[in-house]
Scaffold this active site. Structure first.
Site, PDB file in Angstrom:
ATOM      1  N   HIS A 182      -4.713 -34.125  17.844  1.00  0.00           N
ATOM      2  CA  HIS A 182      -3.382 -34.292  18.006  1.00  0.00           C
ATOM      3  C   HIS A 182      -2.315 -34.009  19.103  1.00  0.00           C
ATOM      4  CE1 HIS A 182      -5.144 -38.801  16.682  1.00  0.00           C
ATOM      5  NE2 HIS A 182      -5.776 -37.404  15.965  1.00  0.00           N
ATOM      6  N   LYS A 239       1.263  -0.799   0.096  1.00  0.00           N
ATOM      7  CA  LYS A 239       0.304   0.287  -0.265  1.00  0.00           C
ATOM      8  C   LYS A 239       1.311   1.292  -0.110  1.00  0.00           C
ATOM      9  CE  LYS A 239      -3.470   1.806   2.490  1.00  0.00           C
ATOM     10  NZ  LYS A 239      -4.705   1.883   4.635  1.00  0.00           N
ATOM     11  N   LYS A 270       8.077  -0.956  12.142  1.00  0.00           N
ATOM     12  CA  LYS A 270       8.185  -0.510  10.929  1.00  0.00           C
ATOM     13  C   LYS A 270      10.314   0.434  11.332  1.00  0.00           C
ATOM     14  CE  LYS A 270       4.223  -1.145   8.448  1.00  0.00           C
ATOM     15  NZ  LYS A 270       3.957  -0.357   6.898  1.00  0.00           N
ATOM     16  N   GLY A 284      -5.072  -2.313   5.055  1.00  0.00           N
ATOM     17  CA  GLY A 284      -4.342  -3.217   4.770  1.00  0.00           C
ATOM     18  C   GLY A 284      -4.796  -4.823   5.224  1.00  0.00           C
ATOM     19  N   ARG A 285      -4.867  -5.111   6.511  1.00  0.00           N
ATOM     20  CA  ARG A 285      -5.912  -6.470   7.050  1.00  0.00           C
ATOM     21  C   ARG A 285      -6.902  -6.403   6.460  1.00  0.00           C
ATOM     22  NH1 ARG A 285      -4.869  -2.756  10.467  1.00  0.00           N
ATOM     23  NH2 ARG A 285      -5.916  -1.393  12.284  1.00  0.00           N
ATOM     24  N   GLU A 293      -4.322  -6.983  15.804  1.00  0.00           N
ATOM     25  CA  GLU A 293      -4.032  -5.977  14.935  1.00  0.00           C
ATOM     26  C   GLU A 293      -5.234  -4.763  15.258  1.00  0.00           C
ATOM     27  OE1 GLU A 293      -0.873  -6.102  11.484  1.00  0.00           O
ATOM     28  OE2 GLU A 293      -1.734  -4.082  10.957  1.00  0.00           O
ATOM     29  N   GLU A 338      10.767  -4.812   4.325  1.00  0.00           N
ATOM     30  CA  GLU A 338      10.220  -6.408   3.381  1.00  0.00           C
ATOM     31  C   GLU A 338      10.252  -6.762   2.359  1.00  0.00           C
ATOM     32  OE1 GLU A 338       9.451  -5.008   6.504  1.00  0.00           O
ATOM     33  OE2 GLU A 338       9.043  -5.956   8.717  1.00  0.00           O
TER      34      GLU A 338
HETATM   35  C1  G6Q Z   1      -2.405  -4.317   7.905  1.00  0.00           C
HETATM   36  C2  G6Q Z   1      -1.102  -3.265   8.299  1.00  0.00           C
HETATM   37  C3  G6Q Z   1       0.158  -4.137   7.688  1.00  0.00           C
HETATM   38  C4  G6Q Z   1       0.516  -3.955   6.379  1.00  0.00           C
HETATM   39  C5  G6Q Z   1       1.942  -3.923   6.213  1.00  0.00           C
HETATM   40  C6  G6Q Z   1       2.478  -3.880   4.492  1.00  0.00           C
HETATM   41  O1  G6Q Z   1      -3.436  -3.901   7.854  1.00  0.00           O
HETATM   42  O2  G6Q Z   1      -1.471  -2.282   8.234  1.00  0.00           O
HETATM   43  O3  G6Q Z   1      -0.135  -5.517   8.305  1.00  0.00           O
HETATM   44  O4  G6Q Z   1      -0.500  -4.201   5.503  1.00  0.00           O
HETATM   45  O5  G6Q Z   1       2.427  -3.734   7.193  1.00  0.00           O
HETATM   46  O6  G6Q Z   1       2.349  -2.522   4.356  1.00  0.00           O
HETATM   47  P1  G6Q Z   1       2.404  -2.229   3.188  1.00  0.00           P
HETATM   48  O7  G6Q Z   1       0.435  -2.757   2.729  1.00  0.00           O
HETATM   49  O8  G6Q Z   1       2.037  -0.543   3.331  1.00  0.00           O
HETATM   50  O9  G6Q Z   1       3.627  -2.635   2.620  1.00  0.00           O
END
Ligand code: G6Q
Length: 545
Positions: A385, A208, A513, A268-269, A354, A214
């Site tokens: 199990h 986003k 971050k 994001g989530r 989150e 990463e």
């Molecule tokens: C989700 C969070 C987090 C995010 C990641 C990746 O709700 O905000 O998990 O999705 O940190 O972020 P980017 O999509 O900006 O790389």
């Protein structure tokens, strides 16, 4: 319009629930069950979902009081604000409209006075065309070969949803083989690309912000690998990108035709329904992706238009609050009885923890009651199990969601009956337990002496009275999966509203971050600045290698 700020513990229904809890806490589910005047009050059937909530430590009064609580917290007002595009993510000054991206397109949805539906449908068409072009071979790699593999490069919300759905819908796969790179761990990315053919692999960078360490590190590693294997011109053919940050995408060298936008009003989530789901569409075909959206949209309509008493996400959220805030349960387990949903617990961990892992209320004050539950789980029967011992006989009360399907995807009913007999037997056993009398009889029948029975029996007694929700869905399809995920999303929202917290920000994640980039600079410069003594010595020892 902003969300109301109502402290749930100051409501009349909270006081009544506190008193009512004392009446219920020592009652047994099996007795509550047999004394219920109207058992259908404890069933939430909807479409092909049959949801049984009768194995809970509740009676009609509990449900009524919980519904009253949601009314006193003005849940209906909050639902209407969310769906209307109000700025309910106040700390980030954003609307929350993941529901809009699965719209059926029949009504306008305004953000800041602008109808966003046309642009949503346009992006959907772009996803459709791109997916069809890649699968059909209309779109080829740099050397003219068909794409065979797709690698999603993203993390957190730009990874967990697509990974979970692609695994869940494996049965509906297209001819493309999906892969996911998320961790900044170089071994992760190198392990995945080592067997890939650069000529036939398409990479989808999903971020986003397009600044996440990463994702950008992995994307750069892969970019260099691609250039070394093919040449620089291959980038524009082998990389697609999903982001709100169009400038950074261009700087990376991505062909503008391979760029998919997203909106800041989709968290994001909660974004797998947007162009973040491009890898899903490629992995299962656009038609199935679209059915996923349609299943979610049906659940949105149910959530928005059903009265609170029969509203699935509302009732599930209230039950969760009942256990979290009155029984003081800290965790909840999610146990899907299908291997396809093996990633659902991990996905829900992010979505739930989150969103509702917050300790400051919407007024900016520390909360004095428990909020977000800890979520965990794994597939049945595997988990039987493993950790079921603790659920059956441990000291903690762990409410569980059992999710099963009437029909398997391969028409192999013998094993499916075995799977589902475990599913039903477990929830029954968790409720009924095993009495001393039954244990003694069993041991007698097994030929044990009285002395042996007396020394063994206490270990074999099961208290029971462990609560479960049972979800029986017709079949795991893109549509039913969409409804199931949306059901959990709305459950999260309802809990956040009642707990008077903001569910749609994530400052805890943002902190991570920032911290890592400071330490990275120190590691790169081999200069450790002032940390606490423990961290200083760990960093020094790392650098000494
Ligand atoms: C989700 C969070 C987090 C995010 C990641 C990746 O709700 O905000 O998990 O999705 O940190 O972020 P980017 O999509 O900006 O790389």
């Amino acid at each position: 319009m902003t969300l109301k700020k109502i402290n749930p513990t100051k409501t009349k229904s909270w006081s009544k629930l506190t008193a009512h809890f004392k009446e219920i806490e020592n009652k047994e589910i099996k007795n509550l069950l047999s004394s219920r005047p109207n058992p259908s009050d404890f069933n939430l059937s909807w479409n092909d979902f049959n949801i049984d909530i009768s194995k809970n430590r509740i009676d009609n009064e509990t449900l009524n009081l919980l519904i009253d609580l949601s009314k006193e917290c003005d849940l209906e007002d909050a639902i209407s604000k969310q769906f209307s595009g109000d700025v309910i993510n106040e700390t980030e000054k954003r609307a929350v409209l993941h529901t809009a991206i699965r719209t059926d397109g029949n009504k306008k949805i305004n953000v800041n006075g602008l109808d966003v539906v046309p642009s949503i449908l346009e992006t959907r068409n772009q996803i459709k065309k791109f997916t069809n072009d890649v699968i059909s071979g209309n779109l080829k790699g740099h050397t003219g070969k068909l794409f065979t593999d797709v690698v999603n490069i993203g993390i957190g919300g730009s990874d967990l949803g697509p990974v979970m759905v692609v695994e869940a819908l494996k049965h509906y796969s297209s001819r493309l083989k999906p892969h996911f790179v998320s961790n900044v761990d170089g071994d992760h990315v190198l392990e995945i690309i080592k067997d890939l053919n650069p000529e036939t692999t398409l990479f989808v960078i999903v971020s986003k912000t397009f600044t996440t360490q990463e994702t950008i590190s992995n994307a750069n590693t892969i970019k260099n690998w691609l250039i070394s294997k093919l040449d620089k011109n291959a980038i524009s053919k082998h990389f697609a990108a999903v982001s709100t940050n169009l400038i950074e995408i261009e700087n990376f060298g991505i062909n503008s035709k391979m760029v998919f936008s997203m909106n800041d009003w989709v968290g994001g989530r909660f974004s797998l329904w947007s162009s973040v789901g491009l890898s899903i569409s490629l992995a299962v075909g656009y038609e199935n992706f679209n059915k996923l959206l349609s299943g979610a949209n049906k659940m949105d309509n149910h959530f928005q238009n059903t009265k609170l008493e029969n509203n699935i996400p509302v009732v599930l959220a209230l039950l969760s609050i009942w256990y979290n805030n009155f029984f003081e349960c800290e965790t909840e387990a999610v146990i899907p009885y299908t291997q396809y949903l093996s990633r659902l617990p991990a996905y829900l961990q992010q979505a739930i923890m989150e969103s509702n892992g917050k300790s400051v209320d919407r007024g900016g004050n520390p909360v004095k009651y428990q909020t977000g539950n800890i979520i965990w789980g794994d597939t049945g029967t595997n988990s039987q199990h493993a950790f079921f011992q603790l659920i059956h006989q441990g000291t903690k009360l762990i409410p569980c969601d059992f999710i099963g399907f009437k029909k398997p995807l391969f028409k192999e009913n013998t094993q499916h009956d075995k799977l589902m007999s475990n599913f039903f037997a477990q929830t029954e056993a968790l409720m009924m337990g095993k009495s001393e009398k039954t244990v003694v009889n069993e041991l007698k029948n097994a030929g044990l002496s009285e002395h042996e029975i007396n020394s063994l029996k206490t270990f074999k007694i099961f208290e029971g009275n462990r609560p479960t929700n049972t979800f029986v869905i017709d079949q795991l399809t893109p549509e039913s999966l969409g409804s199931l995920i949306a059901m959990y999303e709305h459950k999260i929202f309802v809990q956040g509203i009642i707990w008077n917290i903001y569910s749609y920000d994530q400052w805890g994640v943002e902190l991570g971050k920032q911290l890592a980039s400071k330490v990275l600079k120190e590691i790169e410069n081999k200069k450790i600045s002032n940390h606490d003594s423990s961290t200083n010595s760990l960093l020094k020892s790392y650098l000494s290698n």
